[in-house]
Design an enzyme around this catalytic site. Structure first.
Site, mmCIF file in Angstrom:
data_model
loop_
_atom_site.group_PDB
_atom_site.id
_atom_site.type_symbol
_atom_site.label_atom_id
_atom_site.label_comp_id
_atom_site.label_asym_id
_atom_site.label_seq_id
_atom_site.Cartn_x
_atom_site.Cartn_y
_atom_site.Cartn_z
ATOM 1 C CE LYS A 86 -3.751 2.100 2.712
ATOM 2 N NZ LYS A 86 -4.582 1.963 3.924
ATOM 3 C CB SER A 161 -7.722 3.916 2.853
ATOM 4 O OG SER A 161 -6.934 3.344 3.881
ATOM 5 C CB SER A 185 -7.991 1.002 5.780
ATOM 6 O OG SER A 185 -8.681 2.203 5.637
HETATM 7 N N1 GLN Z 1 -12.626 4.778 6.666
HETATM 8 C C1 GLN Z 1 -11.889 5.190 7.810
HETATM 9 C C2 GLN Z 1 -11.400 6.600 7.631
HETATM 10 O O1 GLN Z 1 -11.750 7.208 6.691
HETATM 11 C C3 GLN Z 1 -10.766 4.240 8.100
HETATM 12 C C4 GLN Z 1 -9.582 4.409 7.237
HETATM 13 C C5 GLN Z 1 -8.434 3.525 7.605
HETATM 14 O O2 GLN Z 1 -8.583 2.502 8.277
HETATM 15 N N2 GLN Z 1 -7.266 3.949 7.204
HETATM 16 O O3 GLN Z 1 -10.700 7.148 8.414
#
Ligand code: GLN
Length: 498
Positions: A86, A161, A185
């Site tokens: 990632k 994400s 994410s």
């Molecule tokens: N969807 C969550 C956010 O927008 C989690 C994102 C993540 O785990 N990096 O913060």
């Protein structure tokens, strides 16, 4: 005809070690598949075509030498296996954008610890996968490099994400990928793309070299085709690292799935609060059926209460932006990436940050700065921390009665690209079932348990006490030995030549 890219990670490792394939052949096959699929999927931000083949040849030479009496073979379990990372994790020599324009030209001079450990075991880094900007989002729509498409349905998001990592694994562009999970994410994109994703305990895998989002929540995780593949990578990347101050002082964990099978004496808690209104009926049905499978394997099923679950969204969306506003202060146009020169220092800061951060990132910085500002800190950030403690105590109480919790990963299957455009709150609500584990710092694993009527994958998650990754993986592995959902793959024959 079966392709080298059809192999899962364990099969690829096996095929390399018994000479059925070479690293060059395998890597070339993945690169060709990526070249066909990438224009449609956009799972990667950066690919290392040339570097990867050179590394593959080197791996093949090392293997040949070790067959002639060398000893590398024993120290490099992933020798010559391509993996994806990632784009929030540093890979030496490959740019790390974090999905942001503000880091468009930033090339880290070092590897993140998790990446370094993969490299030490022989892995080849094929490229950097797409992510919401600074991992803030649930769909990859917040990436400055375009949305990633869900391989099961191109009009749908892959989740986020770590959507690029999930889509790449689902589309067999790579056997395995690293992701990060701050609020879901790893688990949510795994669920949306029909793959298996492990969120580790906070502190279990070093955060060194991870571009920080919410430092008290950030964890590094793994996405693969199945639990056994995820376990293989987890075993290699976990363990104490003195370069991360929050790294747990624990011996390296070594998961062995051989013993998993019957689930006698395993108590599974089903929290009422995770099955309330807003949960897509087909998701509930598939998750309840999966729970029945666990029961048929011998598990005891208990209904439990997690009464503070409803506060996870407001608590997380105060704490995470507050931490992000502090972490992102370093991107000032002077130290990393591009700079938009102003007439004075202040204009350089505001010009660079104003132009190069995306809308959601700016929203989070403003939210977080407000929550931390004088006069409001106690009311917002301080209060959120207190409620976080209540959410943690929900888990502590639950784990007095049960060994693990089973629940949906997300209230819906993959939504349409643009479905939440202009309504950030509705996007935040998608995270309701994943955020609590991050607020408590506990591990979770998501894996496929069915499909909805649109043909989109449905995921379930198991959540366990701190440092119980082994137990979670062993239960999820038992599920996968009696079911076939994890072996289903999207039909991409419209795009691929074969
Ligand atoms: N969807 C969550 C956010 O927008 C989690 C994102 C993540 O785990 N990096 O913060």
């Amino acid at each position: 005809m079966s392709q080298p890219t059809d192999l899962n990670l364990n099969q690829a490792v096996q095929a390399l070690s018994n000479g059925e394939t070479s690293s060059r052949e395998l890597t070339q096959a993945y690169l060709e598949r990526i070249d066909f699929l990438e224009p449609e999927l956009n799972a990667f931000v950066t690919l290392d075509h040339d570097g990867v083949l050179a590394q593959a040849d080197k791996a093949d030479q090392v293997r040949a030498a070790s067959k002639n009496g060398g000893k590398e073979q024993h120290t490099a379990p992933l020798l010559g296996v391509p993996v994806a990372i990632k784009d929030v994790l540093a890979v030496k020599g490959l740019r790390a954008t974090a999905g942001s324009k503000i880091l468009e030209s930033f090339v880290p001079p070092y590897d993140a610890t998790a990446v370094e450990r993969l490299r030490q075991t022989g892995a080849i880094i094929i490229g950097k996968t797409n992510t919401d900007e600074f991992a803030m989002g649930s769909s990859t729509e917040n990436s400055a490099y375009g949305v990633t498409h869900n391989p099961w349905n191109m009009r749908r998001v892959p989740g986020g994400s770590s959507g690029g990592s999930a889509a790449a694994v689902a589309a067999r562009m790579v056997p395995v990928a690293l992701g990060t999970d701050t609020g879901g994410s790893v688990r949510q994109p795994a669920s949306f793309c029909g793959v298996t994703g492990l969120k580790t305990t906070y502190g279990r895998v070093s955060r060194y070299g991870l571009i920080a989002y919410g430092s008290s929540l950030d964890t590094v995780g793994v996405l693969g085709q199945n639990v056994a593949d995820v376990a293989l990578i987890y075993n290699l990347i976990n363990g104490h690292d003195e370069r991360d101050a929050t790294s747990a002082q624990m011996p390296q964990d070594d998961t062995n799935l051989n013993g998993s099978g019957r689930l006698q004496d395993v108590r599974v808690g089903i929290p009422d609060e995770y099955f309330r209104s807003g949960l897509q009926a087909e998701v509930e049905t598939a998750v309840r059926q999966a729970i029945q499978v666990l029961e048929s394997l011998g598990a005891e099923i208990h209904t439990i209460q997690m009464p503070h679950t409803q506060y996870a969204v407001p608590v997380y969306y105060l704490i995470a932006p507050a931490e992000a506003s502090a972490n992102l202060a370093r991107f000032d146009g002077l130290r990393y990436g591009p700079r938009l020169e102003g007439d004075n220092l202040r204009d350089t800061y505001t010009g660079t940050r104003g132009q190069l951060f995306g809308r959601e990132t700016k929203r989070r910085i403003m939210l977080g700065t407000y929550a931390l500002s004088a006069g409001y800190q106690d009311a917002y950030y301080g209060k959120a921390q207190k409620v976080r403690t209540l959410i943690q105590s929900d888990f502590a109480r639950a784990f007095e009665k049960v060994d693990l919790i089973a629940a949906p990963v997300a209230p819906t299957t993959a939504f349409e690209i643009g479905a939440h455009r202009g309504d950030p709150l509705s996007m935040y609500l998608e995270d309701i079932y994943t955020l609590p584990a991050n607020l408590a710092g506990v591990p979770g694993i998501a894996f496929p348990v069915g499909f909805d009527s649109q043909g989109l994958p449905i995921g379930m998650q198991l959540i366990g006490p701190h440092f119980q990754e082994q137990m979670l993986m062993s239960v999820a592995h038992s599920y996968q030995t009696t079911t076939g959902w994890h072996t289903m793959k999207p039909d991409l024959s419209m795009i691929t030549p074969c």
